[in-house]
Structure formats: structure tokens, C-alpha cells
Design a protein around this motif. Structure first.
Motif, PDB file in Angstrom:
ATOM      1  N   LEU A 251       0.853  -1.199   0.000  1.00  0.00           N
ATOM      2  CA  LEU A 251       0.000   0.000   0.000  1.00  0.00           C
ATOM      3  C   LEU A 251       0.884   1.243   0.000  1.00  0.00           C
ATOM      4  N   VAL A 252       0.472   2.224  -0.785  1.00  0.00           N
ATOM      5  CA  VAL A 252       1.147   3.522  -0.821  1.00  0.00           C
ATOM      6  C   VAL A 252       0.090   4.598  -0.652  1.00  0.00           C
ATOM      7  N   GLU A 253       0.409   5.611   0.148  1.00  0.00           N
ATOM      8  CA  GLU A 253      -0.597   6.620   0.489  1.00  0.00           C
ATOM      9  C   GLU A 253       0.069   7.976   0.704  1.00  0.00           C
ATOM     10  N   LEU A 254      -0.638   9.040   0.372  1.00  0.00           N
ATOM     11  CA  LEU A 254      -0.193  10.393   0.672  1.00  0.00           C
ATOM     12  C   LEU A 254      -1.239  11.023   1.594  1.00  0.00           C
ATOM     13  N   ILE A 255      -0.811  11.418   2.784  1.00  0.00           N
ATOM     14  CA  ILE A 255      -1.725  11.995   3.775  1.00  0.00           C
ATOM     15  C   ILE A 255      -1.301  13.431   4.052  1.00  0.00           C
ATOM     16  N   SER A 256      -2.264  14.359   3.981  1.00  0.00           N
ATOM     17  CA  SER A 256      -1.946  15.774   4.138  1.00  0.00           C
ATOM     18  C   SER A 256      -2.998  16.494   4.968  1.00  0.00           C
ATOM     19  N   TYR A 257      -2.571  17.604   5.547  1.00  0.00           N
ATOM     20  CA  TYR A 257      -3.525  18.496   6.215  1.00  0.00           C
ATOM     21  C   TYR A 257      -3.952  19.569   5.225  1.00  0.00           C
ATOM     22  N   ASP A 258      -5.274  19.743   5.079  1.00  0.00           N
ATOM     23  CA  ASP A 258      -5.825  20.753   4.179  1.00  0.00           C
ATOM     24  C   ASP A 258      -6.305  21.951   4.994  1.00  0.00           C
ATOM     25  N   ALA A 259      -5.626  23.088   4.820  1.00  0.00           N
ATOM     26  CA  ALA A 259      -5.943  24.276   5.613  1.00  0.00           C
ATOM     27  C   ALA A 259      -7.323  24.840   5.278  1.00  0.00           C
ATOM     28  N   LEU A 260      -7.797  24.637   4.045  1.00  0.00           N
ATOM     29  CA  LEU A 260      -9.088  25.196   3.626  1.00  0.00           C
ATOM     30  C   LEU A 260     -10.252  24.566   4.394  1.00  0.00           C
ATOM     31  N   THR A 261     -10.209  23.247   4.549  1.00  0.00           N
ATOM     32  CA  THR A 261     -11.303  22.539   5.226  1.00  0.00           C
ATOM     33  C   THR A 261     -10.968  22.155   6.660  1.00  0.00           C
ATOM     34  N   ASP A 262      -9.716  22.353   7.065  1.00  0.00           N
ATOM     35  CA  ASP A 262      -9.236  21.951   8.395  1.00  0.00           C
ATOM     36  C   ASP A 262      -9.443  20.454   8.600  1.00  0.00           C
ATOM     37  N   LYS A 263      -9.132  19.689   7.560  1.00  0.00           N
ATOM     38  CA  LYS A 263      -9.276  18.238   7.624  1.00  0.00           C
ATOM     39  C   LYS A 263      -7.990  17.540   7.196  1.00  0.00           C
ATOM     40  N   ILE A 264      -7.913  16.274   7.548  1.00  0.00           N
ATOM     41  CA  ILE A 264      -6.832  15.426   7.079  1.00  0.00           C
ATOM     42  C   ILE A 264      -7.341  14.683   5.846  1.00  0.00           C
ATOM     43  N   ILE A 265      -6.583  14.762   4.760  1.00  0.00           N
ATOM     44  CA  ILE A 265      -6.982  14.152   3.489  1.00  0.00           C
ATOM     45  C   ILE A 265      -5.961  13.085   3.107  1.00  0.00           C
ATOM     46  N   ALA A 266      -6.447  11.943   2.628  1.00  0.00           N
ATOM     47  CA  ALA A 266      -5.563  10.859   2.206  1.00  0.00           C
ATOM     48  C   ALA A 266      -5.951  10.367   0.815  1.00  0.00           C
ATOM     49  N   LYS A 267      -4.935  10.022   0.019  1.00  0.00           N
ATOM     50  CA  LYS A 267      -5.157   9.391  -1.282  1.00  0.00           C
ATOM     51  C   LYS A 267      -4.168   8.250  -1.408  1.00  0.00           C
ATOM     52  N   GLY A 268      -4.660   7.073  -1.770  1.00  0.00           N
ATOM     53  CA  GLY A 268      -3.760   5.940  -1.808  1.00  0.00           C
ATOM     54  C   GLY A 268      -4.173   4.861  -2.773  1.00  0.00           C
ATOM     55  N   ILE A 269      -3.327   3.828  -2.848  1.00  0.00           N
ATOM     56  CA  ILE A 269      -3.579   2.687  -3.716  1.00  0.00           C
ATOM     57  C   ILE A 269      -2.984   1.443  -3.060  1.00  0.00           C
ATOM     58  N   ASN A 270      -3.684   0.311  -3.198  1.00  0.00           N
ATOM     59  CA  ASN A 270      -3.163  -0.937  -2.656  1.00  0.00           C
ATOM     60  C   ASN A 270      -2.601  -1.806  -3.771  1.00  0.00           C
ATOM     61  N   GLU A 271      -2.099  -2.984  -3.402  1.00  0.00           N
ATOM     62  CA  GLU A 271      -1.437  -3.835  -4.394  1.00  0.00           C
ATOM     63  C   GLU A 271      -2.420  -4.438  -5.407  1.00  0.00           C
ATOM     64  N   LYS A 272      -3.724  -4.327  -5.140  1.00  0.00           N
ATOM     65  CA  LYS A 272      -4.723  -4.796  -6.100  1.00  0.00           C
ATOM     66  C   LYS A 272      -5.095  -3.711  -7.095  1.00  0.00           C
ATOM     67  N   ASN A 273      -4.349  -2.581  -7.046  1.00  0.00           N
ATOM     68  CA  ASN A 273      -4.603  -1.423  -7.912  1.00  0.00           C
ATOM     69  C   ASN A 273      -5.955  -0.775  -7.632  1.00  0.00           C
ATOM     70  N   GLU A 274      -6.370  -0.847  -6.366  1.00  0.00           N
ATOM     71  CA  GLU A 274      -7.612  -0.211  -5.934  1.00  0.00           C
ATOM     72  C   GLU A 274      -7.265   1.110  -5.248  1.00  0.00           C
ATOM     73  N   CYS A 275      -7.748   2.186  -5.816  1.00  0.00           N
ATOM     74  CA  CYS A 275      -7.472   3.507  -5.254  1.00  0.00           C
ATOM     75  C   CYS A 275      -8.537   3.878  -4.224  1.00  0.00           C
ATOM     76  N   PHE A 276      -8.161   4.750  -3.320  1.00  0.00           N
ATOM     77  CA  PHE A 276      -9.118   5.196  -2.299  1.00  0.00           C
ATOM     78  C   PHE A 276      -8.795   6.623  -1.888  1.00  0.00           C
ATOM     79  N   ILE A 277      -9.815   7.275  -1.349  1.00  0.00           N
ATOM     80  CA  ILE A 277      -9.685   8.638  -0.826  1.00  0.00           C
ATOM     81  C   ILE A 277     -10.227   8.641   0.598  1.00  0.00           C
ATOM     82  N   GLY A 278      -9.498   9.255   1.502  1.00  0.00           N
ATOM     83  CA  GLY A 278      -9.944   9.312   2.886  1.00  0.00           C
ATOM     84  C   GLY A 278     -10.031  10.746   3.390  1.00  0.00           C
TER      85      GLY A 278
END
Length: 328
Positions: free
Chosen positions: A89-116
Motif C-alpha cells: 500500500l502507498v498513500e499520501l496523507i496531508s492536512y488541508d488548511a481550507l477545510t481543516d481536515k486530514i486528506i488521504a489518497k492511496g492505492i493498494n497492491e490490487k490497484n484499488e485507489c481510495f480517498i480518505g
């Protein structure tokens, strides 16, 4: 027809309930700072209730910041397969100042992408809701930070049924050879030395310098026992800061105290003893200053003869002047 309405009602009730639970939790004020908790090298414990790692962890997670010291966390999760770490699994997790939220975008070994999307809450809780790119709910993941080096992850589906859980224990590499003066964690060391040293070892520290040696012990441990405790946590007891005021002491008293102190530090296996002096600013003439320099030279020789270094830790007072001369 009636059945489908009941199902929709139940699902709606669950989402409303989850929303009420989240609203009851108070969000942390500094989301970006909270995100830094996740940085480091982590290994999966064999069981979720384990307090230490097993000999051969099966899961490893490496989290590195890419923007500044805390944001844009690059997460890579590995699984041990045939004695090799394989990325799952590979993921990029960031803090978004506009929404004051934690945002994540990633992909697993099955090539399934997700947004958190999610946030940190009080009591060291971090909650993320993950969806696929069709907007369908995958899981809600609760990150419960038990300490600075332990976090439990539990994922549930839309019906709040647990999908999986894992406990990560931080074990940063010690390749940077960084040491810590334990006065930085003075209160924690006085409260619980064993727990504090365990956390420091997991953070990646290689060496410790104590503050301070008292009555023949270090934080109420014998020299040999404290050395053992430090080494159990993958660090070396490198140095010790200690103090002895020679004012109004006889040479015999001074030598006796330092002989015992040096012997204890030899048992502890340190490389050096350090000291400092807060009374320097009160020196009125060169004669008094020379008394201190003679004293420290004498202690330095005693340490050298015993195979230890003697270190003087200066502050600003050593750069004051007396009779037109700077102390140093």
C-alpha cells in the motif's frame, strides 16, 4: 418494498448515530501538529494487545514528511514475504488548511485507489473515512494513539462491523546516532524511567546523557542497573551530568566524593562526566576564579586517570569579565 425501506432506515440511523458520536468528540485545535504523531518507522505487533514487538514482524510501515517537517506524509506499507519486504500500500496523507481536515489518497497492491477524509480528536484519537473512486464507503478507520510509539488501528464497515485491526509499534532506525540529554524529559524520567527510556529507544535515539547523579544512583537505579535498562532499549549510556559544590569543603572531602562518583560512573560504563556551575556570576576577583579552575583541573585529572573524560558545560556567565579579563 417494506424490507428495503427498513434497511435504508437502519443505514441512515447508523450514519446519523456515527455523526452524533463524532460531533460529541472535540476536534484537536492543531490538526497539522497532530499529524506529526504518525511520522516514523512502525512495525505490526503479532497481537493487538502486545506491548512489545515479536522477533519477526510481518508488517512494516514507513511514514515520511515531504512538505516541511509535518505535512504531505508519504506512507508505504510493506509485508514480509519470503524474507523480503513487499510494498502492499502507498498513500499520501496531508492536512488541508481550507477545510481543516486530514486528506488521504492511496492505492493498494490490487490497484484499488481510495480517498480518505477525517480529523484528529481529543484523547489521541484520529478518525478517517475511506471511499473508493465511485464514492462508495470502504471503511472507517480509528487510530488510537496509546503513546508516542504505539497506535492501534481498527477498521469498520458502514454497519460498524469490524473489518480488521492492527497495533503498530514505532521502531525508528538509529542510523543518525542522535543522543538526548535527559533533562529534556526530566518530569517523565522522574515519574517513570523505564517507560520513558522505552519511548526514547523507539524514537531512534542512540545515546543518553543523564541529569543528574545523586547519592550513588541514577533515577534511583544503581549504576549497573541503569546501564542495563538503557541498553535493553537499544541505547548507550554515554555521559552523565553531575554537580558538587567545593565551597567550604576540604580537599579530603572533595577527593572522597569524586572517587566514589568516578567509581560509580565506571560501573555505569559512561565515556564522560560533565558538570556546570551556576555560581560563576558571583565571583568577585581572579583569586576566587583560580580556586574554581584549580578544582576543575583536579577533577579532570582524577577522571583522566580513571579512563573518563571530564566535560565542563558552560552557560553565558562564563563570558563575563573580572578585572578586565573574560572568565573563559
Amino acid at each position: 418494498m417494506l424490507h428495503s425501506k427498513i434497511v435504508r432506515f437502519l443505514l441512515l440511523s447508523i450514519f446519523v448515530f456515527q455523526g452524533l458520536v463524532l460531533n460529541a468528540q472535540h476536534k484537536s485545535k492543531n490538526q497539522l501538529q497532530e499529524l506529526s504523531k504518525y511520522i516514523g518507522t512502525w512495525y505490526g505487533a503479532e497481537n493487538i494487545n502486545d506491548v512489545d514487538l515479536g522477533k519477526n514482524p510481518k508488517i512494516k510501515m514507513v511514514v515520511k514528511p515531504t512538505i516541511g517537517f509535518t505535512n504531505g506524509l508519504q506512507v508505504e506499507v510493506f509485508e514480509s514475504r519470503e524474507n523480503e519486504w513487499k510494498t502492499i500500500l502507498v498513500e499520501l496523507i496531508s492536512y488541508d488548511a481550507l477545510t481543516d481536515k486530514i486528506i488521504a489518497k492511496g492505492i493498494n497492491e490490487k490497484n484499488e485507489c481510495f480517498i480518505g477524509k477525517g480529523a484528529f480528536y481529543e484523547n489521541n484519537l484520529w478518525i478517517m473515512k475511506d471511499e473508493n473512486l465511485n464514492g462508495e464507503h470502504i471503511s472507517t478507520v480509528n487510530f488510537n494513539f496509546l503513546s508516542s510509539s504505539e497506535v492501534v488501528l481498527k477498521a469498520t464497515d458502514s454497519l460498524d462491523k469490524e473489518l480488521w485491526g492492527i497495533k503498530y509499534i514505532k521502531q525508528n532506525p538509529k542510523d543518525k546516532n542522535i543522543g538526548i540529554q535527559l533533562v529534556s524529559v526530566k518530569d517523565l524520567m522522574e515519574e517513570n524511567p523505564e517507560k520513558t527510556l522505552k519511548q526514547l529507544g523507539r524514537m531512534g535515539y542512540s545515546y543518553v546523557e543523564t541529569f543528574v547523579y545523586k547519592k550513588g544512583s541514577f533515577y534511583n537505579y544503581s549504576p549497573a542497573k541503569f546501564k542495563e535498562l538503557v541498553e535493553e532499549n537499544g541505547m548507550r549510556f554515554l555521559g552523565s551530568m553531575t554537580f558538587y559544590n567545593p565551597i567550604d569543603k576540604s580537599n579530603k572531602e572533595i577527593e572522597k566524593w569524586w572517587r566514589k562518583t568516578i567509581l560509580d560512573h565506571k560501573k555505569a560504563g559512561v565515556a564522560y562526566i560533565s558538570t556546570s556551575n551556576n555560581d560563576i556570576k558571583n565571583i568577585k576577583n581572579l583569586e576566587d576564579l583560580k580556586k574554581y579552575t584549580s578544582y576543575y583541573n583536579k577533577v579532570g585529572k582524577m577522571c583522566k586517570d580513571a579512563g573518563l573524560q571530564f566535560v565542563y558545560h558552560n552557560h553565558k556567565d562564563e563570558f563575563l569579565s573580572i578585572d578586565g579579563e573574560v572568565f573563559y
